[in-house]
Design an enzyme around this catalytic site. Structure first.
Site, PDB file in Angstrom:
ATOM      1  N   TYR A 144       0.859  -1.189   0.000  1.00  7.60           N
ATOM      2  CA  TYR A 144       0.000   0.000   0.000  1.00  7.60           C
ATOM      3  C   TYR A 144       0.887   1.228   0.000  1.00  7.60           C
ATOM      4  CZ  TYR A 144      -3.410   3.458   1.741  1.00  7.60           C
ATOM      5  OH  TYR A 144      -4.216   4.562   1.902  1.00  7.60           O
ATOM      6  N   ASP A 239       9.366   2.923  -0.473  1.00  4.10           N
ATOM      7  CA  ASP A 239       8.334   3.575   0.325  1.00  4.10           C
ATOM      8  C   ASP A 239       8.580   3.176   1.778  1.00  4.10           C
ATOM      9  OD1 ASP A 239       6.155   4.369   1.740  1.00  4.10           O
ATOM     10  OD2 ASP A 239       4.649   3.532   0.386  1.00  4.10           O
ATOM     11  N   LYS A 267       4.679   9.160   8.768  1.00  6.14           N
ATOM     12  CA  LYS A 267       4.449   8.594  10.105  1.00  6.14           C
ATOM     13  C   LYS A 267       5.451   9.091  11.162  1.00  6.14           C
ATOM     14  CE  LYS A 267       2.099   4.526   8.216  1.00  6.14           C
ATOM     15  NZ  LYS A 267       0.710   4.457   8.573  1.00  6.14           N
TER      16      LYS A 267
HETATM   17  N1  PLP Z   1       2.960   4.153   2.314  1.00  8.89           N
HETATM   18  C1  PLP Z   1       2.906   3.221   3.283  1.00  8.89           C
HETATM   19  C2  PLP Z   1       3.906   2.117   3.287  1.00  8.89           C
HETATM   20  C3  PLP Z   1       1.917   3.281   4.270  1.00  8.89           C
HETATM   21  O1  PLP Z   1       1.868   2.337   5.211  1.00  8.89           O
HETATM   22  C4  PLP Z   1       0.994   4.345   4.235  1.00  8.89           C
HETATM   23  C5  PLP Z   1      -0.061   4.436   5.239  1.00  8.89           C
HETATM   24  O2  PLP Z   1      -0.313   3.579   6.018  1.00  8.89           O
HETATM   25  C6  PLP Z   1       1.096   5.298   3.215  1.00  8.89           C
HETATM   26  C7  PLP Z   1       2.098   5.178   2.276  1.00  8.89           C
HETATM   27  C8  PLP Z   1       0.141   6.443   3.148  1.00  8.89           C
HETATM   28  O3  PLP Z   1       0.405   7.333   4.188  1.00  8.89           O
HETATM   29  P1  PLP Z   1      -0.735   8.321   4.715  1.00  8.89           P
HETATM   30  O4  PLP Z   1      -1.778   7.483   5.365  1.00  8.89           O
HETATM   31  O5  PLP Z   1       0.008   9.231   5.659  1.00  8.89           O
HETATM   32  O6  PLP Z   1      -1.251   9.048   3.525  1.00  8.89           O
END
Ligand code: PLP
Length: 426
Positions: A144, A239, A267
């Site tokens: 994700y 990511d 985060k």
């Molecule tokens: N990338 C990863 C690996 C994530 O776990 C998340 C959210 O859980 C995101 C991107 C998206 O981040 P946000 O919820 O701050 O938009």
């Protein structure tokens, strides 16, 4: 346990907010239940409207690595907010946090701050496309990367939990250039790069997956991916929104010693306030406006409070002892849970990298999204409720990782193992 007030709040919320929540997985739909309404949190505990305390392994979905509301962070927030909440202008703190992030992530020569992980990944991919002049991207089944239209394909986590891996409202033309490979299977990536020579702009990956539960990379998988990207001039994007400052201070790239071309963060680096960041090689990041032709902007980007709190969080985390301590607690939890399951004759797979972990009810090793999907969900739901009834709060989905914080004590870990034993022997 009383849930009267939470129940009333949830009923009221549903009249005003879709499903009563501002992010789908919070609704507890997939564990056939209703969420407690949290009114405060401190250390390793969250407290609901009915005054129930829970030992928390959600940690605000990752950011709360220092535990909830640490005094030191609250003091920084207090001091900084007196100077104003948002200026929409450059601030000195942005320079300080950019330098700190670059020190922790030497692969990032330049870094741009945004407001969420979604913005970070969406922007990084735009930059990779601008830089290469190519449009196709590769992502992995179960990873994700936020909810940008073109990334909502086989997106794990909330989408997988809801049984709607592809969202309505996303035109198929938007996802036509998103190609899907299998995590931990380099041949599945090679097949795609061979099919589309010179067409792939970037490969984006969670280097340790957190959104199909926790799935670590197999030996050499990331290294082979790095080699392939270098050979084919494909931008490799890690990511690390979840793994950044979680699996090590310098993220998965430090832990596995791999240098991606671009990195996305979020985060933890916001210390609990909304933040995201993306960055990478100088020549790639110089594509970003106002230096280059790739546009990306944000009213609240680099918000002074988020920068101040994030910076202090990073400074605290730069002490290596913290990660040794988290590894110790993580390994005790893993060992304890495995022993309990073995004695109970319950086949489980525990995946863990440092303070990030998942419990899968399966007798096979979980190394990709297919394996995670095959694990027994009913058993997970039963475990979830047993935990919650015993004041232990894990994510309400089998496709999420759990997080241990600095504030979790060895007693907390022991109690968790004890409650787990109760669940399996019930
Ligand atoms: N990338 C990863 C690996 C994530 O776990 C998340 C959210 O859980 C995101 C991107 C998206 O981040 P946000 O919820 O701050 O938009």
């Amino acid at each position: 346990m009383q849930h009267e007030l939470s129940h009333k709040l949830f009923a009221e919320a549903q009249k005003h907010i879709p499903g009563g929540v501002n992010s789908p997985v919070r609704a507890f739909k997939n564990v056939n239940s209703e969420p407690p309404y949290i009114i405060r949190a401190k250390g390793a505990y969250v407290y609901d409207a009915d005054n129930n305390a829970y030992l928390d392994y959600v940690g605000s979905w990752g950011p709360a690595i220092l535990g909830h509301a640490p005094d030191e962070i609250l003091n920084v927030l207090n001091q900084n907010m007196k100077n104003g909440l948002s200026f929409g202008a450059p601030t000195p703190k942005e320079i300080e946090i950019a330098k700190t992030v670059k020190d922790a992530y030497p692969s990032m020569n330049l870094v741009r701050f945004v407001n969420s992980g979604t913005e970070a990944t969406m922007s990084a991919i735009r930059v990779a496309r601008g830089y290469t002049g190519r449009y196709k991207i590769i992502k992995f089944d179960g990873c994700y990367h936020g909810h940008a239209d073109f990334l909502l394909v086989k997106a794990g986590s909330g989408a997988a939990t809801c049984g709607t891996p592809d969202s309505k409202g996303v035109p198929s033309s938007f996802t036509a250039d998103t190609l899907i490979a299998t995590f931990n299977d380099i041949d599945s990536v090679k097949k795609i790069t061979d099919t589309y020579p010179n067409e792939i702009a970037c490969i984006i990956i969670e280097p340790v997956v957190g959104n199909m539960g926790c799935i670590p990379p197999e030996k050499n998988f990331l290294r082979n991916l790095r080699k392939l990207c270098t050979k084919k001039d494909i931008v490799l994007i890690f990511d690390e929104v979840m793994t950044g400052c979680r699996v090590a201070y310098g993220g998965a790239q430090e832990l596995y010693d791999i240098k991606p071309d671009m990195t996305c963060l979020g985060k933890i680096i916001g210390g609990g306030l909304p933040v995201g960041a993306y960055g990478g090689k100088k020549e790639i990041m110089e594509m970003v406006a106002p230096v280059g032709p790739v546009y990306q902007a944000g009213t609240l980007s680099g918000n002074p409070l988020a920068m101040a709190v994030g910076l202090r969080t990073l400074q605290i985390l730069s002490d290596n002892h913290i990660y040794q301590d988290l590894e110790h607690k993580g390994s005790l939890l893993e060992k304890g849970l495995k022993e309990v399951a073995k004695k109970a004759g319950e086949p489980i797979c525990i995946n863990r990298v440092g303070s990030m972990f998942s419990i899968f009810f399966t007798d096979e090793k979980v190394i990709n999204a297919d394996h995670a999907r095959k694990a027994n969900k009913d058993k997970f739901i039963k475990l979830f409720h047993h935990f919650l009834d015993n004041h232990v709060y894990i994510a309400p989905s089998p496709f999420e990782a759990g997080f241990i914080s600095v504030a979790h004590t060895l007693d907390d870990i022991e109690r968790t193992i004890h409650v787990f034993k109760g669940a399996l022997t019930k």
